[in-house]
Design an enzyme around this catalytic site. Structure first.
Site, PDB file in Angstrom:
ATOM      1  N   GLY A   1       3.436   0.126  -2.003  1.00 25.42           N
ATOM      2  CA  GLY A   1       3.028  -0.291  -3.342  1.00 25.42           C
ATOM      3  C   GLY A   1       4.076   0.076  -4.377  1.00 25.42           C
ATOM      4  O   GLY A   1       4.303  -0.668  -5.333  1.00 25.42           O
TER       5      GLY A   1
ATOM      6  N   ALA B   1       0.836  -1.199   0.000  1.00 22.82           N
ATOM      7  CA  ALA B   1       0.000   0.000   0.000  1.00 22.82           C
ATOM      8  C   ALA B   1       0.866   1.242   0.000  1.00 22.82           C
ATOM      9  O   ALA B   1       1.955   1.263   0.587  1.00 22.82           O
ATOM     10  CB  ALA B   1      -0.919   0.009   1.221  1.00 22.82           C
ATOM     11  N   CYS B   2       0.373   2.287  -0.658  1.00 17.81           N
ATOM     12  CA  CYS B   2       1.009   3.604  -0.684  1.00 17.81           C
ATOM     13  C   CYS B   2       2.474   3.466  -1.118  1.00 17.81           C
ATOM     14  O   CYS B   2       2.745   2.874  -2.155  1.00 17.81           O
ATOM     15  CB  CYS B   2       0.847   4.268   0.689  1.00 17.81           C
ATOM     16  SG  CYS B   2       1.122   6.044   0.667  1.00 17.81           S
ATOM     17  N   SER B   3       3.436   3.953  -0.313  1.00 14.54           N
ATOM     18  CA  SER B   3       4.831   3.815  -0.737  1.00 14.54           C
ATOM     19  C   SER B   3       5.251   2.351  -0.747  1.00 14.54           C
ATOM     20  O   SER B   3       6.180   1.969  -1.474  1.00 14.54           O
ATOM     21  CB  SER B   3       5.747   4.636   0.172  1.00 14.54           C
ATOM     22  OG  SER B   3       5.711   4.144   1.495  1.00 14.54           O
TER      23      SER B   3
END
Length: 561
Positions: free
Chosen positions: A299, A295-297
């Site tokens: 990802g 997720a997010c960074s």
């Protein structure tokens, strides 16, 4: 049951852009936006005069009691009845709204290109939010009432809250009462064991809750920003427990909070560490495949891992889930993104290089100023003017449990703005290989949130066109950045959108074919994962293995650092 369409996008991204919190706001860029406004004012005096006249007409209506300007019913700043019934306050809010309306209309009328207009909108919105009368004692009727009713004690408490924030909270207004929460006691309590530890990470294996489990394990790569226990926040808000109940075998990486001496850790180090962890997961479970999620960074890290594994001919990645993650950021994603410039990127790089880290407090400030009304001024009113304690809220506790970012990793992420490695397959070297997501062909699940203020959903959608995968599921949750992920079943307002067709290049075309599904997306994702998690086998009796014995109970030591 799914139904067509109509997607409610009234909660369009509140303002934010992908990696912009990592860049921050450079003073020179803010000044540049103001300068562009002044330039256009001088160049087009007739346009400015037109809006000054419109503003004067609004003022005349306010002074004669004929104005119909009124705050949005959902704007909590003006919820006190005094804003409607007290002539002084009603005129005050109408004057404020008239300035706001005229400013927006003026900017819309100026001869800006899209980038300049977004910059001007963002800067003017920040100024208008700061100038709201509710941010002052004299201009806030509810604060005055509190002061009178409490004999002045609310003001004394507000001063104490301000003093405590200056002395103990890096001069950031507190968003949460942290006292009721303790990691390992009422947060992150799902049973598990740290089965592998390095200088950079701990690998947690969770104890199965079913007699049978699917043979292919699931490894979650969390963001390097904030702690990994968001995946196991509380028993009712635990992605890990969802995975256990579905008969999956969840493993979770918990990153160490880096200090200045770890400033040399870059994206390549993180990528190689995860690839090594995949080997540990395979060795413990006996599987030659692993499903991955990030997720997010996390990802961004995961996408780089997938590209590198494809380049290495490593086929252990079975499927991948990318949540609220932008792989191809663009300046026009939002007004905030428009403020990201080469100058700002270079200044951000120099700041973290000087310290060895991008410290967590700076990141928290940057995230908060993406939504100043919700994350700054709301708490200024509550904590300082009303003299109340901030709320005790588990998600906000986690959000405030910030971590640092190594300077090298920060620099690598900033490079994404300039080199766009995922949008230029075969052209950019990153993390020890040439990036090419077109060579990544496993099944993908991509999640975005309608009201995400950090990774706008349309920017997340671009990822659907970057990979070589034939099977890509794009799910749009009716939530913001964190709650799009932390979305347990049971919320009667929860819903998400998806389509049975492969995501087309045109996001508006996807909107036209997507269907609304009531409830949380978690059960849908669990079924998607189970279809790719292999046959059921007996659940392991113990965690770890002879080669990788348990080291420490979950959530481990790095969750506390």
């Amino acid at each position: 049951m799914a139904k067509k369409p109509k997607i409610e996008l009234s909660g369009e991204p509140e303002g934010g852009a992908a990696l912009s919190p990592l860049v921050g706001l450079a003073r020179e860029d803010l000044i540049g936006a103001v300068g562009a406004l002044l330039r256009e004012t001088a160049a087009n005096p007739a346009t400015t005069l037109k809006h000054v006249n419109a503003f004067n007409q609004d003022v005349m209506k306010i002074m004669t009691g004929k104005s119909e300007l009124a705050p949005d019913a959902k704007d909590k700043r003006f919820a006190d009845p005094a804003w409607s019934f007290n002539p002084f306050y009603r005129a005050g809010v109408q004057y404020y709204l008239a300035v706001q309306k005229s400013t927006q209309a003026w900017i819309d009328d100026l001869a800006f290109d899209e980038l300049e207009r977004n910059r001007a909108r963002f800067v003017s919105a920040m100024i208008m939010d700061a100038l709201s009368p509710t941010n002052t004692l004299a201009g806030n009727p509810s604060a005055i009432k509190r002061a009178i009713d409490s004999g002045g004690l609310s003001l004394m408490k507000g001063l104490k809250n301000a003093y405590d924030d200056i002395m103990h909270n890096d001069a950031i207004v507190s968003q949460v009462d942290k006292r009721p929460f303790k990691v390992g006691e009422n947060l992150a309590v799902t049973p598990g064991q740290v089965v592998w530890r390095t200088e950079m990470m701990e690998l947690i294996q969770y104890a199965p809750t079913t007699d049978k489990v699917h043979g292919v394990p699931l490894l979650t790569v969390p963001p390097q920003i904030n702690k990994a226990y968001i995946n196991d926040l509380t028993p009712t808000k635990s992605v890990v427990q969802l995975q256990l109940a579905a008969g999956l075998q969840p493993f979770l990486i918990s990153w160490r909070n880096p200090q200045a001496e770890h400033g040399h850790w870059g994206l390549e180090d993180y990528v190689d560490a995860v690839i090594e962890a995949i080997g540990v997961v395979c060795a413990i479970t006996g599987s030659d495949k692993v499903n991955l999620a990030g997720a997010c960074s996390g990802g961004i890290t995961l996408a780089t891992i997938l590209s590198k594994m494809a380049a290495m001919g490593d086929h252990r990645a079975n499927s991948a889930t990318l949540m609220v993650c932008v792989l191809q950021p663009e300046a026009t994603d939002s007004e905030v993104g428009a403020l990201v410039s080469k100058n700002g990127i270079e200044l951000a790089r120099q700041r973290s290089a000087k310290k060895g880290i991008l410290d967590g407090a700076s990141l928290s400030r940057a995230f908060a100023w993406l939504r100043p009304n919700d994350l700054v001024w709301n708490y200024v009113i509550n904590n300082y003017l009303h003299g109340e304690d901030p709320p005790a809220f588990d998600i906000l506790y986690w959000n405030n449990d910030s971590t640092n970012l190594p300077a090298k990793l920060h620099s690598d992420y900033l490079d994404f703005y300039e080199t766009q490695p995922f949008a230029n397959p075969g052209k950019v070297k990153l993390a020890g290989h040439t990036v090419d997501l077109k060579k990544v062909d496993m099944d993908l699940f991509i999640l975005a949130g309608v009201t995400d203020h950090i990774t706008p959903w349309k920017a997340c959608y671009r990822s659907t066109q970057l990979f070589g995968s034939k099977n890509i599921e794009f799910v749009l949750s009716q939530s913001g950045h964190i709650q799009a992920i932390l979305n347990p079943p049971g919320n009667p307002k929860a819903k998400f959108y998806r389509s049975n067709k492969k995501p087309p290049a045109d996001v508006d075309r996807w909107l036209g074919q997507a269907e609304e599904v009531a409830g949380s997306w978690w059960p849908f994702w669990a079924e998607w994962l189970k279809e790719r998690a292999g046959k059921l086998v007996d659940a392991p009796k113990t965690l770890g293995s002879k080669q990788y014995p348990p080291i420490e109970a979950a959530p481990g030591s790095y969750a506390h650092g």
